[in-house]
Design a protein around this motif. Structure first.
Motif, PDB file in Angstrom:
ATOM      1  N   THR A  57      10.375  -0.717   5.930  1.00 24.63           N
ATOM      2  CA  THR A  57       9.549  -1.275   4.856  1.00 24.63           C
ATOM      3  C   THR A  57       9.336  -0.325   3.565  1.00 24.63           C
ATOM      4  N   CYS A  58       9.322   0.957   3.695  1.00 26.67           N
ATOM      5  CA  CYS A  58       9.172   1.895   2.915  1.00 26.67           C
ATOM      6  C   CYS A  58      10.517   2.590   2.324  1.00 26.67           C
ATOM      7  N   GLU A  59      11.593   1.817   2.843  1.00 23.15           N
ATOM      8  CA  GLU A  59      12.921   2.497   2.401  1.00 23.15           C
ATOM      9  C   GLU A  59      13.365   3.997   2.560  1.00 23.15           C
ATOM     10  N   VAL A  60      12.586   4.568   3.787  1.00 22.66           N
ATOM     11  CA  VAL A  60      12.869   5.783   3.727  1.00 22.66           C
ATOM     12  C   VAL A  60      13.210   6.156   5.175  1.00 22.66           C
ATOM     13  N   SER A  61      13.604   7.629   5.585  1.00 22.04           N
ATOM     14  CA  SER A  61      14.094   7.669   6.900  1.00 22.04           C
ATOM     15  C   SER A  61      12.797   7.717   7.743  1.00 22.04           C
ATOM     16  N   VAL A  62      13.082   7.643   9.249  1.00 17.11           N
ATOM     17  CA  VAL A  62      12.208   7.647  10.372  1.00 17.11           C
ATOM     18  C   VAL A  62      11.334   8.893  10.306  1.00 17.11           C
ATOM     19  N   ARG A  63      12.164  10.204  10.195  1.00 17.41           N
ATOM     20  CA  ARG A  63      12.019  11.369  10.072  1.00 17.41           C
ATOM     21  C   ARG A  63      10.706  11.650   9.056  1.00 17.41           C
ATOM     22  N   THR A  64      10.890  11.006   7.617  1.00 19.76           N
ATOM     23  CA  THR A  64      10.032  10.940   6.522  1.00 19.76           C
ATOM     24  C   THR A  64       8.521  10.254   7.162  1.00 19.76           C
ATOM     25  N   ILE A  65       8.807   9.314   7.661  1.00 21.82           N
ATOM     26  CA  ILE A  65       7.723   8.371   8.393  1.00 21.82           C
ATOM     27  C   ILE A  65       6.608   9.273   9.028  1.00 21.82           C
ATOM     28  N   TYR A  66       7.549  10.002  10.049  1.00 21.37           N
ATOM     29  CA  TYR A  66       6.670  10.905  10.921  1.00 21.37           C
ATOM     30  C   TYR A  66       6.012  12.062  10.334  1.00 21.37           C
ATOM     31  N   ARG A  67       6.419  12.553   9.166  1.00 20.65           N
ATOM     32  CA  ARG A  67       5.763  13.546   8.194  1.00 20.65           C
ATOM     33  C   ARG A  67       4.634  12.897   7.370  1.00 20.65           C
ATOM     34  N   THR A 126      -2.233   0.677   3.973  1.00 23.43           N
ATOM     35  CA  THR A 126      -2.286  -0.703   3.990  1.00 23.43           C
ATOM     36  C   THR A 126      -1.578  -1.583   4.905  1.00 23.43           C
ATOM     37  N   THR A 127      -0.221  -1.182   5.165  1.00 21.70           N
ATOM     38  CA  THR A 127       0.378  -1.712   6.317  1.00 21.70           C
ATOM     39  C   THR A 127      -0.116  -1.974   7.696  1.00 21.70           C
ATOM     40  N   LEU A 128      -0.654  -0.561   7.799  1.00 22.87           N
ATOM     41  CA  LEU A 128      -1.232  -0.367   9.273  1.00 22.87           C
ATOM     42  C   LEU A 128      -2.628  -1.142   9.285  1.00 22.87           C
ATOM     43  N   GLN A 129      -3.279  -1.376   8.249  1.00 21.34           N
ATOM     44  CA  GLN A 129      -4.562  -1.981   8.125  1.00 21.34           C
ATOM     45  C   GLN A 129      -4.361  -3.611   8.313  1.00 21.34           C
ATOM     46  N   ALA A 130      -3.028  -3.907   7.747  1.00 20.45           N
ATOM     47  CA  ALA A 130      -2.965  -5.396   7.401  1.00 20.45           C
ATOM     48  C   ALA A 130      -2.206  -5.850   9.181  1.00 20.45           C
ATOM     49  N   ARG A 131      -1.199  -5.016   9.481  1.00 25.12           N
ATOM     50  CA  ARG A 131      -0.650  -5.382  10.633  1.00 25.12           C
ATOM     51  C   ARG A 131      -1.208  -4.913  11.981  1.00 25.12           C
ATOM     52  N   GLY A 132      -2.105  -4.124  11.895  1.00 26.92           N
ATOM     53  CA  GLY A 132      -2.696  -3.746  13.239  1.00 26.92           C
ATOM     54  C   GLY A 132      -1.756  -2.740  13.951  1.00 26.92           C
ATOM     55  N   ARG A 133      -0.655  -2.912  14.145  1.00 25.58           N
ATOM     56  CA  ARG A 133       0.198  -1.938  15.079  1.00 25.58           C
ATOM     57  C   ARG A 133       1.629  -2.220  14.412  1.00 25.58           C
ATOM     58  N   ILE A 134       2.457  -1.165  14.206  1.00 20.73           N
ATOM     59  CA  ILE A 134       3.738  -1.027  13.784  1.00 20.73           C
ATOM     60  C   ILE A 134       4.381   0.171  14.157  1.00 20.73           C
ATOM     61  N   THR A 135       5.605   0.122  14.258  1.00 24.28           N
ATOM     62  CA  THR A 135       6.757   1.178  14.694  1.00 24.28           C
ATOM     63  C   THR A 135       6.916   2.042  13.547  1.00 24.28           C
ATOM     64  N   ALA A 136       7.501   3.029  13.868  1.00 24.72           N
ATOM     65  CA  ALA A 136       7.916   3.854  12.900  1.00 24.72           C
ATOM     66  C   ALA A 136       9.156   3.434  12.336  1.00 24.72           C
ATOM     67  N   PRO A 137      10.393   2.839  13.008  1.00 24.78           N
ATOM     68  CA  PRO A 137      11.442   2.277  12.168  1.00 24.78           C
ATOM     69  C   PRO A 137      11.084   1.259  11.286  1.00 24.78           C
ATOM     70  N   GLU A 138      10.103   0.323  11.807  1.00 22.68           N
ATOM     71  CA  GLU A 138       9.543  -0.652  10.982  1.00 22.68           C
ATOM     72  C   GLU A 138       9.020  -0.226   9.571  1.00 22.68           C
ATOM     73  N   LEU A 139       8.034   0.886   9.837  1.00 16.45           N
ATOM     74  CA  LEU A 139       7.531   1.460   8.579  1.00 16.45           C
ATOM     75  C   LEU A 139       8.709   2.038   7.567  1.00 16.45           C
ATOM     76  N   ALA A 140       9.848   2.660   8.265  1.00 12.17           N
ATOM     77  CA  ALA A 140      10.752   3.137   7.630  1.00 12.17           C
ATOM     78  C   ALA A 140      11.775   2.141   6.649  1.00 12.17           C
TER      79      ALA A 140
END
Length: 350
Positions: free
Chosen positions: A27-37, A11-25
């Protein structure tokens, strides 16, 4: 837990259009490595997620890709209806649009969520102004909001504290605080704040402007508020407070003062304590702020403020010395007596 996070990323990708892994991390309160997975998992499930490299890069969905996400939880549905409180929307001329959007949202919700969502509208009301104040209804608010959304310059005639001024302003944001609307606008290479109710004339120009990419309205407003409060309280005063005066601090002082005051733990024989408080710019402003404490406060420093308090107290005592003006009201009357309601009504002009 992971399924919820994957849905949140989508939903974040759909709303924002483009977002970096650190920003997603963040937002989701997880590590960047978890976002990669998680991104790998979405791609493996057939979601067209792409990574753009470079300084302006980040994750994005394939252009035109949309997914229908109807899985609102009960708290999420209730929160959407809380966001539709009518006062500010009506002030901006969006009340009809807000009602139409809520009706569409209500129709799209599953039956088990509609009842709770409807309750939110029935049981919560936003009354923005302070007590004994009224919400402002600025004449030019809707025009400014329209220019802000279309990124058009405006020309305003503004009544400041000192004089009328004319300005060409790039409107960057509107803020509603305590019933009053404020405009954050770009003027002369800096962002300034204007109270919308003091805008006497406003014309929307055809000239577009480029909104600064790094402008953050929330961050600007927080910084501007702190700066204003600091400017209004540049000095400090040392006062001696009675036990009741200490209690009054929580009632009559502003949050800025509360956060920065220092109260000594030592109590004298009469139960009084020493406090250091931020105070207004001039001796007069400082005295008027401290007069709210009545006889429950004694100014110790600075000396000029102590002298001003004594001067005001003497003038008030002299003014009230003639007790014959109002029968039964004065030093010879019962100090614990309560004024009759008829007396209060007359004194209030009703």
């Amino acid at each position: 837990m992971r399924a919820s996070r994957l849905l949140s990323i989508l939903t974040t990708l759909q709303a924002r259009g483009r977002i970096t892994a650190p920003e997603l991390a963040d937002t989701c309160e997880v590590s960047v490595r978890t976002i990669y997975r998680d991104i790998d998992a979405l791609a493996a499930a057939g979601i067209p997620v792409y990574a753009d490299r470079g300084a302006e890069g980040g994750y994005r969905l394939l252009d035109g890709y949309r997914v229908r996400l109807n899985g609102l939880s009960p708290p999420e549905a209730e929160a959407l209806f809380m966001a539709g409180l009518p006062g500010p929307a009506a002030a901006l001329g969006l009340d009809a649009a807000m009602m139409a959007a809520q009706n569409k949202l209500m129709a799209a919700l599953p039956a088990n969520l509609r009842e709770n969502a409807g309750r939110m509208q029935e049981r919560f009301h936003l009354d923005a102004p302070n007590w004994f104040g009224e919400a402002e209804e600025p004449v030019h608010l809707r025009a400014i909001a329209g220019a802000l959304l279309r990124e058009r310059m405006i020309k305003i005639r503004y009544q400041s504290w000192r004089a009328e001024k004319q300005r060409r302003v790039a409107p960057l944001g509107l803020v509603l605080k305590a019933g009053s609307w404020y405009l954050a606008g770009y003027v002369d290479k800096s962002v300034r704040t204007y109270r919308v109710a003091r805008i006497l004339d406003c014309s929307v120009l055809d000239q577009p402007f480029a909104r600064p990419a790094d402008f953050d309205l929330v961050a600007y407003w927080q910084a501007a508020t702190l700066r204003l409060e600091a400017e209004l309280h540049p000095n400090t005063v040392t006062v001696r407070l009675s036990p009741f005066g200490i209690k009054l601090l929580n009632v009559v002082t502003q949050p800025y003062v509360k956060a920065r005051m220092r109260i000594e733990e030592t109590v004298d024989a009469a139960g009084w304590r020493i406090a250091v408080l931020p105070i207004g710019k001039t001796v007069w402003h400082a005295a008027t702020e401290l007069l709210r404490f009545g006889a429950e406060a004694e100014v110790l420093e600075p000396v000029e403020l102590r002298e001003k308090m004594a001067e005001i107290a003497q003038a008030m005592a002299a003014r009230y010395h003639d007790t014959k003006l109002y029968d039964g009201v004065g030093p010879e009357a019962d100090p614990n007596a309560i004024l009759p309601s008829s007396t209060l009504s007359r004194s209030c002009g009703s």
